[in-house]
Design an enzyme around this catalytic site. Sequence first.
Site, short mmCIF file in Angstrom:
data_model
loop_
_atom_site.label_atom_id
_atom_site.label_comp_id
_atom_site.label_asym_id
_atom_site.label_seq_id
_atom_site.Cartn_x
_atom_site.Cartn_y
_atom_site.Cartn_z
N LYS A 189 0.90 -1.09 0.21
CA LYS A 189 0.19 -0.02 -0.05
C LYS A 189 0.75 1.40 0.01
O LYS A 189 1.60 1.59 1.04
CB LYS A 189 -0.79 -0.07 1.28
CG LYS A 189 -1.86 1.23 1.04
CD LYS A 189 -2.53 1.55 2.29
CE LYS A 189 -1.80 3.03 3.19
NZ LYS A 189 -1.62 4.17 2.08
N GLU A 192 -1.14 7.43 -0.20
CA GLU A 192 -2.10 8.29 -0.82
C GLU A 192 -1.93 9.26 -1.52
O GLU A 192 -2.37 9.70 -2.34
CB GLU A 192 -3.70 8.43 0.08
CG GLU A 192 -3.25 9.35 1.30
CD GLU A 192 -2.81 8.66 2.62
OE1 GLU A 192 -2.24 7.45 2.37
OE2 GLU A 192 -2.80 9.26 3.66
N GLY A 242 7.33 5.12 7.98
CA GLY A 242 6.33 6.44 8.18
C GLY A 242 6.62 7.09 9.35
O GLY A 242 7.57 7.10 9.79
N GLY A 247 3.65 4.55 13.48
CA GLY A 247 4.44 3.31 13.63
C GLY A 247 3.91 2.76 14.95
O GLY A 247 3.91 1.58 15.14
N GLU A 264 10.32 1.83 10.00
CA GLU A 264 11.59 2.58 9.76
C GLU A 264 10.52 3.91 9.89
O GLU A 264 9.84 4.46 9.31
CB GLU A 264 11.66 2.58 8.32
CG GLU A 264 12.63 1.20 7.84
CD GLU A 264 13.84 1.04 8.65
OE1 GLU A 264 14.42 1.75 9.15
OE2 GLU A 264 14.32 0.02 8.63
N CYS A 298 13.77 11.44 6.26
CA CYS A 298 13.94 10.78 7.75
C CYS A 298 15.28 10.81 8.18
O CYS A 298 15.57 11.14 9.22
CB CYS A 298 13.57 9.38 7.50
SG CYS A 298 14.60 8.47 6.40
N GLU A 398 10.62 16.06 14.96
CA GLU A 398 11.10 15.93 13.57
C GLU A 398 9.93 16.95 12.96
O GLU A 398 9.04 17.00 13.04
CB GLU A 398 10.46 14.76 13.25
CG GLU A 398 11.16 14.48 11.74
CD GLU A 398 10.55 13.24 11.38
OE1 GLU A 398 9.39 12.77 11.58
OE2 GLU A 398 11.50 12.58 10.61
P1 NAD Z 1 2.81 8.57 7.63
O1 NAD Z 1 2.80 7.75 8.74
O2 NAD Z 1 1.53 9.52 7.87
O3 NAD Z 1 2.03 7.53 6.46
C1 NAD Z 1 2.82 6.50 6.00
C2 NAD Z 1 1.88 5.34 5.45
O4 NAD Z 1 0.88 4.78 6.48
C3 NAD Z 1 0.98 5.82 4.47
O5 NAD Z 1 0.91 4.91 3.32
C4 NAD Z 1 -0.47 6.04 5.19
O6 NAD Z 1 -1.56 5.83 4.40
C5 NAD Z 1 -0.28 4.75 6.05
N1 NAD Z 1 -1.07 4.85 7.28
C6 NAD Z 1 -1.56 6.05 7.83
N2 NAD Z 1 -2.50 5.58 8.90
C7 NAD Z 1 -2.03 4.11 9.07
C8 NAD Z 1 -2.72 3.11 9.89
N3 NAD Z 1 -3.27 3.53 10.99
N4 NAD Z 1 -2.38 1.89 9.81
C9 NAD Z 1 -1.69 1.56 8.68
N5 NAD Z 1 -1.26 2.47 7.55
C10 NAD Z 1 -1.32 3.49 7.89
O7 NAD Z 1 3.90 8.97 7.06
P2 NAD Z 1 4.15 9.89 5.83
O8 NAD Z 1 3.83 11.46 6.39
O9 NAD Z 1 3.78 9.30 4.56
O10 NAD Z 1 5.81 10.10 5.81
C11 NAD Z 1 6.45 10.87 6.61
C12 NAD Z 1 6.98 10.33 7.93
O11 NAD Z 1 7.80 8.93 7.43
C13 NAD Z 1 8.13 11.03 8.59
O12 NAD Z 1 8.03 10.91 9.93
C14 NAD Z 1 9.37 10.42 8.12
O13 NAD Z 1 10.44 10.63 9.23
C15 NAD Z 1 9.07 9.09 7.95
N6 NAD Z 1 10.04 8.50 6.97
C16 NAD Z 1 10.94 7.51 7.68
C17 NAD Z 1 11.80 6.92 6.90
C18 NAD Z 1 12.95 6.02 7.59
O14 NAD Z 1 13.31 4.97 6.75
N7 NAD Z 1 13.05 5.97 8.80
C19 NAD Z 1 11.81 7.12 5.64
C20 NAD Z 1 11.04 7.95 5.05
C21 NAD Z 1 9.94 8.41 5.98
#
Ligand code: NAD
Length: 506
Positions: A189, A192, A242, A247, A264, A298, A398
């Site tokens: 997935k 979005e 994410g 997480g 991650e 990140c 962050e």
């Molecule tokens: P997010 O957590 O909002 O979303 C990530 C994904 O999770 C999306 O596909 C979203 O639709 C999905 N999602 C949302 N709610 C969910 C739920 N309850 N259950 C399952 N899936 C769900 O993150 P974002 O805004 O897309 O990305 C930014 C974040 O990602 C930042 O905090 C960044 O630090 C982190 N990030 C970490 C790394 C790493 O490798 N450590 C790399 C890139 C981004």
Amino acid sequence: MSDFTITNTVDADLPDPFVGKHLIDGQWISGSETFERVSPSHGAVVSISAMGSETDTELAIATARKVFNRGSWSRLSGKQRATIILKVADLIDANIERIAVQETLESGKPIAQSRAEVGGASDLWRYAAYLARTSHGDSHNSLGKDMLGIVVKEPIGVVSIITPWNFPFWILSQKLPFALAAGCTVVVKPSEVTPSSTVMLGELLVQAGIPPGVCNIVLGYGQPVGSLLTEHKDVDMVSFTGSTAVGKLISNACSNTLKKVALELGGKNPQVIFPDADLESAADAVTFGAYFNAGQCCNSSSRILVHEDIAEQFIQRVIALSKLVRFGDPMNPDTQVGAIVTADHARKIHAHVQAATADGARLELGGKIFSVPRLGKQFYQPTILTGVTPNMEIAREEVFGPVLSVLTFQTLDEAIAMVNDSDFGLSAGVWSDNIHTCLEFSRGVQAGTVWTNTWMDGYPELAFGGVKQSGQGREIGHYGYEEFLEVKSVLMRVGRSGAPWVQKRA
Ligand code: NAD
């Protein structure tokens, strides 16, 4: 914005909106409902995607389960899996431009960066293909004359892969080829916000001849698609990248079925600069670490710790460089920093900066949302805050924007303590010409990656991941591959049992 460097807005003919469908059991499926993505830089609709429902997600999971159990992928030889993964790598190379343009339009990142991200990802696929042929366990030939023990590795099963918007193609390529190499089946997935490059990759997988149902894609939101992918009992592992907040939700959801979860998450990554360092290179790396991907990274080095003796001159150097970084139209190949992913996120970045100045930090540069001619108002100025102290929110949270917080220190021990005084532990960097300083720093800091005299280098061979609230588990490298494998011990008697448990009575 006259103090800064803004690139020209180019006359780009935008492609028609990309139409994204789910990929389930080798079939492309339209949704009864769709959702649109409006480009953050150009304000135009750039993709229309099928909106995943519970039914779509259930079907994708059931398919991945059925195909895994059937063994049509999991029991192929490593060589057979590697052959298909290598074909995908070649197809990625042949499709860089198309994928990169879509990635830029959906994310707002510069086209040069998208090209590098997509082009670089094929190497991850090639490395994973190599790993597919390396799976092996142990044998134990010292258990006595009537026993041989072997430990074998097996694919863990069905894996849910959930990805964010900031590096959609790269992050997927840190997970998917490694899961496939191990013999897992998957449901992906994408975010979005940036769904299309994942669909394009799905097209390449089909073209490469991956059997139906091995890689399924469901487009849509965290609810219901993401949630179901984490809760479902037929999923054996979740690999998520994410935010730390999501997480934690995922970790909780996975605990009900005790499935494995690899996370991650976010970071508050420091670069630490000592007076004996190559300060020119350090200033360049700090500038890169703060503004790359508009800080929506990140691994962004959103805080730096500078030795007090050089703080003033070093900050002036970084300010001067910041004014030269080329912000502007993501479709201009000269642009280094593009748009912020959503208007809402730009407002959040700004709120962090305002809170920092209210807390007493000094705004040395930037600090404003701005518009690029003919493109609109979704860009954020390169921003530097000094006088930041460890307890301020800006030093701990962050921001995920082009915002650099500057703190100072006096001794190595103090610097290590400041680095570790954080809920996060993704990466950290040290700049010094003294090898002992670098080694002591590398040993002392709590981080998944430490860079010495460099920043944000990575190779498919080296594991990536975080400690503390930056995540758990590792991606890429041999360790990342192992995450998708389960261990099984097999004990084999040699000859007939000489010591029955039940003794026959005379
Ligand atoms: P997010 O957590 O909002 O979303 C990530 C994904 O999770 C999306 O596909 C979203 O639709 C999905 N999602 C949302 N709610 C969910 C739920 N309850 N259950 C399952 N899936 C769900 O993150 P974002 O805004 O897309 O990305 C930014 C974040 O990602 C930042 O905090 C960044 O630090 C982190 N990030 C970490 C790394 C790493 O490798 N450590 C790399 C890139 C981004």
